[in-house]
Structure formats: C-alpha cells, structure tokens
Design a protein around this motif. Structure first.
Motif, mmCIF file in Angstrom:
data_model
loop_
_atom_site.group_PDB
_atom_site.id
_atom_site.type_symbol
_atom_site.label_atom_id
_atom_site.label_comp_id
_atom_site.label_asym_id
_atom_site.label_seq_id
_atom_site.Cartn_x
_atom_site.Cartn_y
_atom_site.Cartn_z
ATOM 1 N N ALA A 149 4.070 7.002 4.450
ATOM 2 C CA ALA A 149 4.378 5.907 5.362
ATOM 3 C C ALA A 149 3.133 5.331 6.016
ATOM 4 O O ALA A 149 3.049 4.129 6.272
ATOM 5 N N SER A 150 2.152 6.182 6.297
ATOM 6 C CA SER A 150 0.948 5.718 6.994
ATOM 7 C C SER A 150 -0.195 5.391 6.039
ATOM 8 O O SER A 150 -1.300 5.089 6.484
ATOM 9 N N ALA A 151 0.057 5.444 4.745
ATOM 10 C CA ALA A 151 -1.000 5.171 3.773
ATOM 11 C C ALA A 151 -1.402 3.701 3.834
ATOM 12 O O ALA A 151 -0.554 2.815 3.954
ATOM 13 N N GLY A 152 -2.700 3.457 3.761
ATOM 14 C CA GLY A 152 -3.207 2.094 3.815
ATOM 15 C C GLY A 152 -4.253 1.858 2.748
ATOM 16 O O GLY A 152 -4.600 2.740 1.962
ATOM 17 N N TRP A 153 -4.784 0.646 2.755
ATOM 18 C CA TRP A 153 -5.776 0.276 1.746
ATOM 19 C C TRP A 153 -7.033 1.123 1.862
ATOM 20 O O TRP A 153 -7.689 1.418 0.851
ATOM 21 N N THR A 154 -7.388 1.526 3.087
ATOM 22 C CA THR A 154 -8.602 2.342 3.267
ATOM 23 C C THR A 154 -8.470 3.682 2.576
ATOM 24 O O THR A 154 -9.394 4.139 1.886
ATOM 25 N N GLN A 155 -7.332 4.336 2.744
ATOM 26 C CA GLN A 155 -7.120 5.630 2.094
ATOM 27 C C GLN A 155 -7.092 5.496 0.577
ATOM 28 O O GLN A 155 -7.644 6.332 -0.142
ATOM 29 N N LEU A 156 -6.447 4.448 0.082
ATOM 30 C CA LEU A 156 -6.402 4.236 -1.359
ATOM 31 C C LEU A 156 -7.799 4.024 -1.929
ATOM 32 O O LEU A 156 -8.145 4.565 -2.987
ATOM 33 N N ALA A 157 -8.597 3.240 -1.225
ATOM 34 C CA ALA A 157 -9.960 2.990 -1.697
ATOM 35 C C ALA A 157 -10.810 4.254 -1.643
ATOM 36 O O ALA A 157 -11.686 4.464 -2.490
ATOM 37 N N MET A 158 -10.528 5.122 -0.667
ATOM 38 C CA MET A 158 -11.311 6.345 -0.513
ATOM 39 C C MET A 158 -11.153 7.277 -1.708
ATOM 40 O O MET A 158 -12.124 7.857 -2.194
ATOM 41 N N VAL A 159 -9.931 7.414 -2.195
ATOM 42 C CA VAL A 159 -9.681 8.392 -3.263
ATOM 43 C C VAL A 159 -9.676 7.769 -4.654
ATOM 44 O O VAL A 159 -9.664 8.499 -5.650
ATOM 45 N N ALA A 160 -9.678 6.448 -4.739
ATOM 46 C CA ALA A 160 -9.543 5.783 -6.042
ATOM 47 C C ALA A 160 -10.586 6.235 -7.062
ATOM 48 O O ALA A 160 -10.231 6.526 -8.220
ATOM 49 N N PRO A 161 -11.880 6.312 -6.727
ATOM 50 C CA PRO A 161 -12.855 6.737 -7.742
ATOM 51 C C PRO A 161 -12.597 8.147 -8.264
ATOM 52 O O PRO A 161 -12.689 8.392 -9.473
ATOM 53 N N TYR A 162 -12.275 9.067 -7.361
ATOM 54 C CA TYR A 162 -12.013 10.443 -7.774
ATOM 55 C C TYR A 162 -10.732 10.536 -8.599
ATOM 56 O O TYR A 162 -10.656 11.293 -9.578
ATOM 57 N N ALA A 163 -9.716 9.759 -8.190
ATOM 58 C CA ALA A 163 -8.462 9.753 -8.946
ATOM 59 C C ALA A 163 -8.682 9.218 -10.355
ATOM 60 O O ALA A 163 -8.123 9.744 -11.326
ATOM 61 N N LEU A 164 -9.503 8.190 -10.476
ATOM 62 C CA LEU A 164 -9.772 7.612 -11.793
ATOM 63 C C LEU A 164 -10.479 8.610 -12.700
ATOM 64 O O LEU A 164 -10.116 8.787 -13.875
ATOM 65 N N PRO A 199 0.816 -1.222 0.000
ATOM 66 C CA PRO A 199 0.000 0.000 0.000
ATOM 67 C C PRO A 199 0.847 1.269 0.000
ATOM 68 O O PRO A 199 0.467 2.272 -0.601
ATOM 69 N N ARG A 200 2.014 1.234 0.644
ATOM 70 C CA ARG A 200 2.881 2.415 0.648
ATOM 71 C C ARG A 200 3.405 2.699 -0.748
ATOM 72 O O ARG A 200 3.402 3.856 -1.204
ATOM 73 N N VAL A 201 3.856 1.669 -1.453
ATOM 74 C CA VAL A 201 4.373 1.847 -2.807
ATOM 75 C C VAL A 201 3.267 2.311 -3.754
ATOM 76 O O VAL A 201 3.463 3.218 -4.572
ATOM 77 N N LEU A 202 2.093 1.709 -3.645
ATOM 78 C CA LEU A 202 0.978 2.112 -4.499
ATOM 79 C C LEU A 202 0.543 3.541 -4.197
ATOM 80 O O LEU A 202 0.198 4.296 -5.110
ATOM 81 N N ALA A 203 0.564 3.908 -2.923
ATOM 82 C CA ALA A 203 0.217 5.286 -2.555
ATOM 83 C C ALA A 203 1.224 6.271 -3.144
ATOM 84 O O ALA A 203 0.850 7.331 -3.660
ATOM 85 N N GLY A 204 2.512 5.930 -3.075
ATOM 86 C CA GLY A 204 3.522 6.798 -3.668
ATOM 87 C C GLY A 204 3.331 6.951 -5.165
ATOM 88 O O GLY A 204 3.428 8.057 -5.710
ATOM 89 N N CYS A 239 -6.960 14.592 -4.275
ATOM 90 C CA CYS A 239 -6.764 13.171 -3.987
ATOM 91 C C CYS A 239 -5.349 12.908 -3.470
ATOM 92 O O CYS A 239 -5.157 12.169 -2.493
ATOM 93 N N ALA A 240 -4.358 13.510 -4.129
ATOM 94 C CA ALA A 240 -2.970 13.310 -3.723
ATOM 95 C C ALA A 240 -2.723 13.860 -2.321
ATOM 96 O O ALA A 240 -2.103 13.201 -1.474
ATOM 97 N N VAL A 241 -3.216 15.055 -2.073
ATOM 98 C CA VAL A 241 -3.007 15.692 -0.769
ATOM 99 C C VAL A 241 -3.679 14.893 0.345
ATOM 100 O O VAL A 241 -3.153 14.781 1.453
ATOM 101 N N ALA A 242 -4.836 14.332 0.067
ATOM 102 C CA ALA A 242 -5.552 13.565 1.081
ATOM 103 C C ALA A 242 -4.739 12.361 1.543
ATOM 104 O O ALA A 242 -4.818 11.961 2.710
ATOM 105 N N ILE A 243 -3.939 11.781 0.656
ATOM 106 C CA ILE A 243 -3.149 10.605 1.018
ATOM 107 C C ILE A 243 -1.822 10.978 1.654
ATOM 108 O O ILE A 243 -1.412 10.396 2.658
#
Length: 350
Positions: A203-218, A75-80, A265-269
């Motif tokens: 460092a603290s990014a997780g699957w929950t944060q990624l899922a939260m912003v994924a639709p908007y990022a897409l 999740p950290r690598v994907l968040a980056g 989206c980026a700032v939120a993560i």
C-alpha cells in the motif's frame, strides 16, 4: 530418471507464455480500475491509452483522479507485480537448487535478516524516516543470506553441501528471529509499526522504492532465467552434470545468490509475504511441466499476477478497510502448502 530427462529437454511453448501474459495483463488492468477512490473506468482506460505512442485521447479525468491513478494505484500495482514475480522466481530457483518443491524464498535467513533490519530501524527512528525501512530490510536480507552461506561453507567445507547450507540457514534464521523478538520487547511502543511491516503489503510502495530495487531485481531476474537449462541438467544428477563439464557447485552458488537478491528486493518493498514462492511454482509445474526453462519464466509472470490479485482482494474484501496482504496470501497458501506436502510425501514414498 526418465522424467528428469524429459524435463531437461522441454522448452517454453508460445501457448503457455501467451496465456500467462494475458492473465498478468488482466490482473494489472483490474488493479488499476478497482480501488477505494471512485475513478471512472472509462476515464482510466482513456488515460492509459493516451500514454501509448501516437495515440492522443482526452480522458476527462480530474487532476485528483489522475493523481490517484499515477501516484497511488499504478506504483502499488507495479510493486505487487514486482514482489510477486520475484518471490515466485526465487522460490523456483531455490527448489531447483535443493531439489525440493517445499523450498521457500525465505529459506536462508533472508526474512529473518530483513526483519531485524526493519525492526531496528523502526525502533531507532520512531515515527519517521520511513524511507530508511526498505533500505534496512534490503541490507538485512542480504546480510542474513551471507551469514548463512558463510556458516554453511565453514561447516560443510564448501558451497556444494546443500543440506549443510540449508541447516545453516535455519540456524541463522532462528538466531536473527530471537534478536528481532528481543528488540521488540525492549521497545513495545513501536510494536504496531513493526507488526504492520511483518504482515506485509504494498500500500505504501512508491516510485522511489521501485527505482531503488529495480537494478537489483533486473540482475537477479536475468541471471535466474539464464540458468533454467543448467538447473534442468542438475535435476538429472550431479554425476551426469559433471560428465557434461558442468560445475554443480558453481551453478548452485550463482542461483542461490540471484534468488536471495531477488528475495531481498521483494522484502525491501513489501515486508514479509509468505507462500508465493511455494504456491506459484507448484501450479506452474502441474500445468506446464517440470523443466526449469518453463517453470522459471512462467513463475515470474504467474507470481506477478497472483500477488496483484491478492492485493486487489486485500483492499476490496473488507472495504473501506484493508487486510494485510500477508494474511490474504496465507489464507490461500496455507491449505495449498498442505496439498503440496501430501503430494511430495507420496512422490518420495513416505
């Protein structure tokens, strides 16, 4: 003018695309293989291969090593990658709208709005509810951009006045930064958490944060990529764009909205990470040309690779400690910004 027309006719070629994908794949793999935990490289590779359809391998990893790989590193690598790609893509979009290679993803008050949202949340919910900080940062970033747009529309009587909109963004950012500073001074006991967020990191990014912003990022990514040809037409000039039946004001509004959403989206993560949106698009232009049909997709891939590698440096240079990711990008981007500024001044003849 001829240079702009040549850029408008350019297309993304397989060679640069394949090279960008290869660099990104190498960066992602390096991010997964290297870390503070001593996870066997061979085991990581087998564990990843085991997730490929119709491939079955026993990685031999202990349960704790699997947790490190799937719950911390991946999740950290994907968040980056997501944050870097969005910031670089948004930077290219802003630069196309304002016709300025120095335009930044945080230009219209997104960073200042996110800072206010995160700071207020940290102060109101001290020591807990960390899940609320990304939500507040996202809402603050969107709110800051909307406020700048409304102010610019009122002052400039429409969205077509990009210079007016830019000045409105500067004014809103200054005001929101003052609000953030005031809140910090009222609650000095939370300064460490606030500054940790401002300096940025995944460092603290997780699957929950990624899922939260994924639709908007897409959504923002698709919209920006689809507007590459239209930005090329705008680069030729508003009059020629109008002669082709293109509404310059509408294109600018859509691109600004999508770029601002990507920035939020980026700032939120990650918090505030600077220079990605300036460095990456400029490198892409130097290597692959100035057409936005080329710059936008390659900036997306290049930004993702750049921030994954920057995060890798942040967690290995002073190991077992860790540098703030925003510090690493500033070390790279600060001198690079001076180079871009000098090149831009030569182009405009000042």
């Amino acid at each position: 003018m001829n240079k702009d027309r040549d850029a408008a006719r350019a297309r993304l070629r397989p060679g640069p695309l394949a090279a960008a994908l290869a660099v990104l794949a190498a960066a992602l793999l390096a991010g997964l293989l290297v870390g503070a935990a001593d996870v066997p490289v061979g085991g990581v590779l087998k564990e990843l291969a085991d997730r490929i359809p119709f491939v079955h391998l026993d990685s031999g990893l202990a349960p704790v090593d699997r947790n490190v790989l799937w719950e911390l590193r991946l999740p950290r690598v994907l968040a980056g990658a997501l944050v870097g790609g969005l910031l670089a893509l948004a930077g290219a979009g802003y630069q196309g709208v304002f016709r300025n290679p120095l335009a930044d993803p945080y230009l219209l008050g997104a960073a200042a709005g996110a800072g206010v949202g995160a700071t207020v949340t940290i102060v109101v919910l001290p020591g807990g509810a960390t899940y609320a900080v990304p939500l507040a940062a996202f809402a603050g970033a969107v709110g800051g951009v909307l406020l700048a747009y409304l102010l610019g529309s009122v002052a400039g009587r429409g969205a077509s006045g990009s210079a007016t909109l830019l000045l409105a963004g500067v004014a809103v950012a200054s005001f929101l930064s003052a609000v953030q500073t005031l809140v910090q001074q009222l609650k000095t006991q939370e300064l460490q958490r606030i500054y940790a967020w401002i300096l940025g990191g995944v460092a603290s990014a997780g699957w929950t944060q990624l899922a939260m912003v994924a639709p908007y990022a897409l959504v923002s990514t698709v919209v920006l990529l689809l507007h590459g040809r239209l930005l090329d037409v705008l680069a030729v000039g508003d009059e020629e764009a109008g002669a082709l039946g293109l509404s310059a004001a509408r294109v600018r509004l859509v691109v600004l909205a999508a770029a601002s959403l990507a920035t939020a989206c980026a700032v939120a993560i990650s918090g505030l990470i600077g220079f990605v949106g300036i460095v990456v698009p400029h490198v892409v232009r130097r290597v692959a040309g100035g057409s936005y049909r080329v710059v936008l997709p390659l900036s997306l891939l290049g930004g993702a690779a750049f921030l994954v590698l920057a995060d890798l440096a942040a967690r290995t240079v002073v190991a077992p400690g860790e540098l703030p990711l925003g510090v690493v990008t500033a070390f790279v981007g600060g001198p690079f910004f001076v180079v871009v500024l000098r090149a831009f001044r030569r182009e405009v003849g000042t």
